[in-house]
Design an enzyme around this catalytic site. Structure first.
Site, PDB file in Angstrom:
ATOM      1  N   ASP A  29       0.834  -1.208   0.000  1.00 30.06           N
ATOM      2  CA  ASP A  29       0.000   0.000   0.000  1.00 30.06           C
ATOM      3  C   ASP A  29       0.870   1.261   0.000  1.00 30.06           C
ATOM      4  O   ASP A  29       1.966   1.268   0.574  1.00 30.06           O
ATOM      5  CB  ASP A  29      -0.897  -0.018   1.248  1.00 30.06           C
ATOM      6  N   HIS A  46       2.718   3.319  -8.957  1.00 28.93           N
ATOM      7  CA  HIS A  46       2.524   1.884  -9.203  1.00 28.93           C
ATOM      8  C   HIS A  46       3.739   1.303  -9.936  1.00 28.93           C
ATOM      9  O   HIS A  46       4.178   0.196  -9.642  1.00 28.93           O
ATOM     10  CB  HIS A  46       1.250   1.639 -10.016  1.00 28.93           C
ATOM     11  N   LEU A 140      11.756 -19.801  -5.418  1.00 30.20           N
ATOM     12  CA  LEU A 140      10.690 -19.050  -4.739  1.00 30.20           C
ATOM     13  C   LEU A 140       9.326 -19.313  -5.388  1.00 30.20           C
ATOM     14  O   LEU A 140       9.190 -19.276  -6.607  1.00 30.20           O
ATOM     15  CB  LEU A 140      11.003 -17.546  -4.800  1.00 30.20           C
TER      16      LEU A 140
HETATM   17  C1  FPP Z   1      -1.927   0.208  -3.393  1.00 28.04           C
HETATM   18  O1  FPP Z   1      -1.449   1.541  -3.406  1.00 28.04           O
HETATM   19  C2  FPP Z   1      -1.423  -0.525  -4.549  1.00 28.04           C
HETATM   20  C3  FPP Z   1      -2.187  -1.098  -5.531  1.00 28.04           C
HETATM   21  C4  FPP Z   1      -3.653  -1.068  -5.541  1.00 28.04           C
HETATM   22  C5  FPP Z   1      -1.598  -1.758  -6.700  1.00 28.04           C
HETATM   23  C6  FPP Z   1      -0.354  -2.556  -6.403  1.00 28.04           C
HETATM   24  C7  FPP Z   1       0.413  -2.693  -7.644  1.00 28.04           C
HETATM   25  C8  FPP Z   1       1.771  -2.679  -7.708  1.00 28.04           C
HETATM   26  C9  FPP Z   1       2.657  -2.668  -6.545  1.00 28.04           C
HETATM   27  C10 FPP Z   1       2.446  -2.694  -9.026  1.00 28.04           C
HETATM   28  C11 FPP Z   1       2.093  -3.847  -9.856  1.00 28.04           C
HETATM   29  C12 FPP Z   1       2.464  -5.140  -9.259  1.00 28.04           C
HETATM   30  C13 FPP Z   1       2.403  -6.300  -9.933  1.00 28.04           C
HETATM   31  C14 FPP Z   1       2.737  -7.550  -9.227  1.00 28.04           C
HETATM   32  C15 FPP Z   1       2.050  -6.349 -11.371  1.00 28.04           C
HETATM   33  P1  FPP Z   1      -2.511   2.713  -3.464  1.00 28.04           P
HETATM   34  O2  FPP Z   1      -2.728   3.069  -4.882  1.00 28.04           O
HETATM   35  O3  FPP Z   1      -3.738   2.306  -2.708  1.00 28.04           O
HETATM   36  O4  FPP Z   1      -1.748   3.861  -2.708  1.00 28.04           O
HETATM   37  P2  FPP Z   1      -2.390   5.008  -1.810  1.00 28.04           P
HETATM   38  O5  FPP Z   1      -3.023   4.324  -0.625  1.00 28.04           O
HETATM   39  O6  FPP Z   1      -1.208   5.823  -1.426  1.00 28.04           O
HETATM   40  O7  FPP Z   1      -3.373   5.736  -2.668  1.00 28.04           O
END
Ligand code: FPP
Length: 262
Positions: A29, A46, A140
């Site tokens: 997150d 992201h 892994l």
């Molecule tokens: C949460 O941060 C993150 C996500 C909803 C997406 C996670 C994706 C990645 C780490 C990249 C892609 C990974 C793979 C494995 C393809 P948020 O957007 O909720 O952040 P915020 O809380 O600061 O708004």
């Protein structure tokens, strides 16, 4: 569940740890906030988050941690603005296309869990291709939870049981915790020993609800794109200091430890 965690004996690893988790599950997150702090669009967060995935995969391999499960997209994430959902889907597709070979070269076995029926046919094809390519790898075990929800998982397991009972293949009175656990999307994994959530929130957010029953929880304010190897080692150090009792008393655990080490 692995009651006995393996001991750190990895030469490449720096931290001096008593015990290491066998399975780590992560809610990644804080990508959006990281981007905002840097004056960048959310998608840049992201993209940087994907770099942290790479760091984490490498660190787990170095520490010989056998199982890593990452929450990439929850069932609830469809509620985000369509533009962000679209960009996340593109990032997912590109990652599957471009990183699968590299994962394969590093002996990583990749599995995707979640309701993949909602993804485009291109993404479903890329998932199948990446899983097939890496299927025989014995390094892994990397699981990506995509369009996953803990309640969805328990519900689909219960539905399977209901269907088997209705078809006469199973007696209703035989349904127990094991029957559910065996039908979860993660049935091929041990339950997580360590759960990490970055980004400051202290919730499980419909991740592995059933599987986290005895998992050690670790929360950090660090935003996922800034979660580096040092941060990861701090999480391992925290885990190593904890006494896992699985419902037993502290004295029972000490006795068990003595018998094991006698
Ligand atoms: C949460 O941060 C993150 C996500 C909803 C997406 C996670 C994706 C990645 C780490 C990249 C892609 C990974 C793979 C494995 C393809 P948020 O957007 O909720 O952040 P915020 O809380 O600061 O708004």
């Amino acid at each position: 569940m692995s009651e006995k965690n393996h001991t750190a004996s990895v030469k490449t690893a720096d931290a001096n740890l008593q015990s290491l988790p066998t399975h780590i599950a992560v809610i990644m997150d804080g990508n959006g906030r990281w981007a905002k702090h840097h004056g960048l669009p959310r998608i840049a967060g992201h993209r940087r988050g994907l770099e942290s995935v790479r760091t984490m995969v490498k660190a787990c391999a170095d520490y010989e941690i056998p199982y890593l499960t990452l929450f990439a997209f929850s069932s609830e994430n469809w509620k985000r603005p369509p533009a962000e959902v679209g960009l996340l889907m593109d990032l997912f597709a590109n990652a599957l296309e471009q990183k699968a070979r590299r994962l394969h070269e590093n002996n990583v076995c990749l599995r995707i869990v979640g309701d993949t029926t909602r993804f485009s046919s291109k993404i479903r094809m890329l998932i199948q291709r990446a899983e097939t390519l890496t299927r025989e790898n014995n390094g892994l075990r990397l699981t990506i939870a995509a369009n996953y929800g803990g309640r969805w998982d328990v519900t689909q397991a219960c539905k399977q049981i209901i269907q088997e009972v209705a078809a006469g293949r199973m007696a209703a009175e035989d349904a127990d915790e094991n029957s559910i656990a065996r039908r979860l999307a993660t049935a091929y994994l041990p339950e997580p020993d360590l759960f990490i959530r970055t980004g400051g929130e202290q919730r499980v957010s419909n991740f592995l609800l059933w599987q986290l029953a005895y998992t050690e929880l670790y929360f950090t304010d660090t935003l996922w794109p800034a979660f580096d190897r040092t941060e990861f080692e701090q999480a391992l150090a925290s885990f190593s200091e904890r006494e896992r009792r699985f419902g037993k008393t502290g004295d029972q655990i000490v006795k068990q430890h003595r018998i094991r080490n006698a």
